[in-house]
Design a protein around this motif. Structure first.
Motif, PDB file in Angstrom:
ATOM      1  N   VAL A 111     124.950 150.458  76.415  1.00  0.00           N
ATOM      2  CA  VAL A 111     124.725 151.852  76.012  1.00  0.00           C
ATOM      3  C   VAL A 111     124.072 152.618  77.163  1.00  0.00           C
ATOM      4  CG1 VAL A 111     124.580 151.300  73.549  1.00  0.00           C
ATOM      5  CG2 VAL A 111     122.506 151.225  74.949  1.00  0.00           C
ATOM      6  N   ASN A 112     123.906 153.898  76.953  1.00  0.00           N
ATOM      7  CA  ASN A 112     123.294 154.796  77.934  1.00  0.00           C
ATOM      8  C   ASN A 112     124.078 154.838  79.244  1.00  0.00           C
ATOM      9  OD1 ASN A 112     121.174 155.351  76.115  1.00  0.00           O
ATOM     10  ND2 ASN A 112     120.111 153.491  76.776  1.00  0.00           N
ATOM     11  N   PRO A 113     125.329 155.305  79.182  1.00  0.00           N
ATOM     12  CA  PRO A 113     126.145 155.361  80.407  1.00  0.00           C
ATOM     13  C   PRO A 113     125.550 156.300  81.453  1.00  0.00           C
ATOM     14  CG  PRO A 113     127.219 156.543  78.615  1.00  0.00           C
ATOM     15  CD  PRO A 113     126.031 155.848  78.023  1.00  0.00           C
ATOM     16  N   ASP A 114     125.783 155.947  82.709  1.00  0.00           N
ATOM     17  CA  ASP A 114     125.377 156.803  83.825  1.00  0.00           C
ATOM     18  C   ASP A 114     126.348 157.960  84.003  1.00  0.00           C
ATOM     19  OD1 ASP A 114     123.151 155.079  84.862  1.00  0.00           O
ATOM     20  OD2 ASP A 114     124.813 153.671  85.079  1.00  0.00           O
ATOM     21  N   HIS A 115     127.605 157.740  83.624  1.00  0.00           N
ATOM     22  CA  HIS A 115     128.658 158.748  83.802  1.00  0.00           C
ATOM     23  C   HIS A 115     129.542 158.749  82.561  1.00  0.00           C
ATOM     24  CE1 HIS A 115     127.562 158.820  88.061  1.00  0.00           C
ATOM     25  NE2 HIS A 115     127.549 157.505  87.995  1.00  0.00           N
ATOM     26  N   VAL A 116     129.768 159.924  81.987  1.00  0.00           N
ATOM     27  CA  VAL A 116     130.645 160.068  80.819  1.00  0.00           C
ATOM     28  C   VAL A 116     131.802 160.978  81.213  1.00  0.00           C
ATOM     29  CG1 VAL A 116     130.810 160.868  78.429  1.00  0.00           C
ATOM     30  CG2 VAL A 116     128.698 159.774  79.250  1.00  0.00           C
ATOM     31  N   GLU A 117     133.020 160.500  81.022  1.00  0.00           N
ATOM     32  CA  GLU A 117     134.244 161.247  81.348  1.00  0.00           C
ATOM     33  C   GLU A 117     134.234 161.701  82.811  1.00  0.00           C
ATOM     34  OE1 GLU A 117     136.369 160.889  79.035  1.00  0.00           O
ATOM     35  OE2 GLU A 117     135.028 160.516  77.364  1.00  0.00           O
ATOM     36  N   TYR A 118     133.731 160.860  83.697  1.00  0.00           N
ATOM     37  CA  TYR A 118     133.610 161.203  85.115  1.00  0.00           C
ATOM     38  C   TYR A 118     134.958 161.634  85.674  1.00  0.00           C
ATOM     39  CZ  TYR A 118     132.082 160.768  89.986  1.00  0.00           C
ATOM     40  OH  TYR A 118     131.770 161.020  91.293  1.00  0.00           O
ATOM     41  N   THR A 136     136.471 158.202  76.896  1.00  0.00           N
ATOM     42  CA  THR A 136     137.068 158.153  75.562  1.00  0.00           C
ATOM     43  C   THR A 136     138.587 158.313  75.631  1.00  0.00           C
ATOM     44  OG1 THR A 136     136.705 160.515  75.260  1.00  0.00           O
ATOM     45  CG2 THR A 136     134.981 159.032  74.438  1.00  0.00           C
ATOM     46  N   THR A 137     139.107 158.525  76.841  1.00  0.00           N
ATOM     47  CA  THR A 137     140.547 158.697  77.037  1.00  0.00           C
ATOM     48  C   THR A 137     141.019 157.685  78.081  1.00  0.00           C
ATOM     49  OG1 THR A 137     140.136 160.341  78.759  1.00  0.00           O
ATOM     50  CG2 THR A 137     140.415 161.171  76.519  1.00  0.00           C
ATOM     51  N   SER A 138     142.167 157.924  78.644  1.00  0.00           N
ATOM     52  CA  SER A 138     142.721 157.048  79.672  1.00  0.00           C
ATOM     53  C   SER A 138     142.141 157.380  81.043  1.00  0.00           C
ATOM     54  CB  SER A 138     144.248 157.185  79.720  1.00  0.00           C
ATOM     55  OG  SER A 138     144.806 156.742  78.495  1.00  0.00           O
ATOM     56  N   VAL A 139     142.282 156.424  81.958  1.00  0.00           N
ATOM     57  CA  VAL A 139     141.804 156.572  83.330  1.00  0.00           C
ATOM     58  C   VAL A 139     142.975 156.288  84.259  1.00  0.00           C
ATOM     59  CG1 VAL A 139     140.281 155.565  85.084  1.00  0.00           C
ATOM     60  CG2 VAL A 139     139.426 155.970  82.773  1.00  0.00           C
TER      61      VAL A 139
END
Length: 170
Positions: A111-118, A136-139
């Protein structure tokens, strides 16, 4: 000395704590459903599949060793293992996949990501520092991506969608 502590000049690891891969760490690629390639590929390290058999390793032009415990391929600097190979390989593969599942549960539960949807998941051309990246999507990687850090650092990617890498990219 005299109760004082000195600091080492070794760099401290960056990013989240490491994920213990156990015996899964012996593999560059490890899968339960299969590994496919379109030549030419250049894979450094061992490749393994389990609980499925050797038929799930496609595109490699496999060459079995004389004991039948693994195969080789001109595209792999290492060995290819499958649950259908001769003993002791099935036991080795069961252990590696079990360790992979434990490692996955650990990494997915962070938990506690450093980057969300970077960069909205378009990571081609990016230079990524150690950390926990959540999508939450594809990369996708349309061009090379650089992981900038040391061999002691940790990057974890939690990707809800697919991950795609364009041809001839790193």
């Amino acid at each position: 000395q005299n109760g004082q502590k000195s600091l080492s000049n070794q760099a401290l690891a960056q990013g989240p704590g490491p994920v213990d891969l156990g015996t899964a760490g012996d593999f560059a690629i490890l899968a339960k459903s299969g590994v496919s390639t379109v030549p030419p590929s250049d894979i450094t390290g061992d490749v393994g599949v389990s609980p499925i058999g050797r038929g799930a390793l496609t595109g490699f032009s496999l060459i079995a060793n004389s004991a039948g415990t693994y195969t080789t391929s001109a595209q792999v600097t290492g060995r290819l293992y499958a649950a259908s190979d001769i003993a002791p390989t099935p036991v080795k593969m069961t252990a590696a996949v079990g360790d992979m599942e434990i490692a996955y549960t650990d990494a997915a539960g962070r938990v506690n990501p450093d980057h969300v949807e970077y960069m909205t998941g378009a990571l081609g051309g990016a230079t990524l520092s150690p950390g926990l990246y959540k999508f939450t999507t594809s990369v996708g990687f349309s061009s090379d991506c650089t992981l900038s850090g040391s061999s002691e650092d940790t990057w974890i990617f939690q990707i809800a969608g697919d991950m795609s890498i364009a041809d001839n990219k790193q």
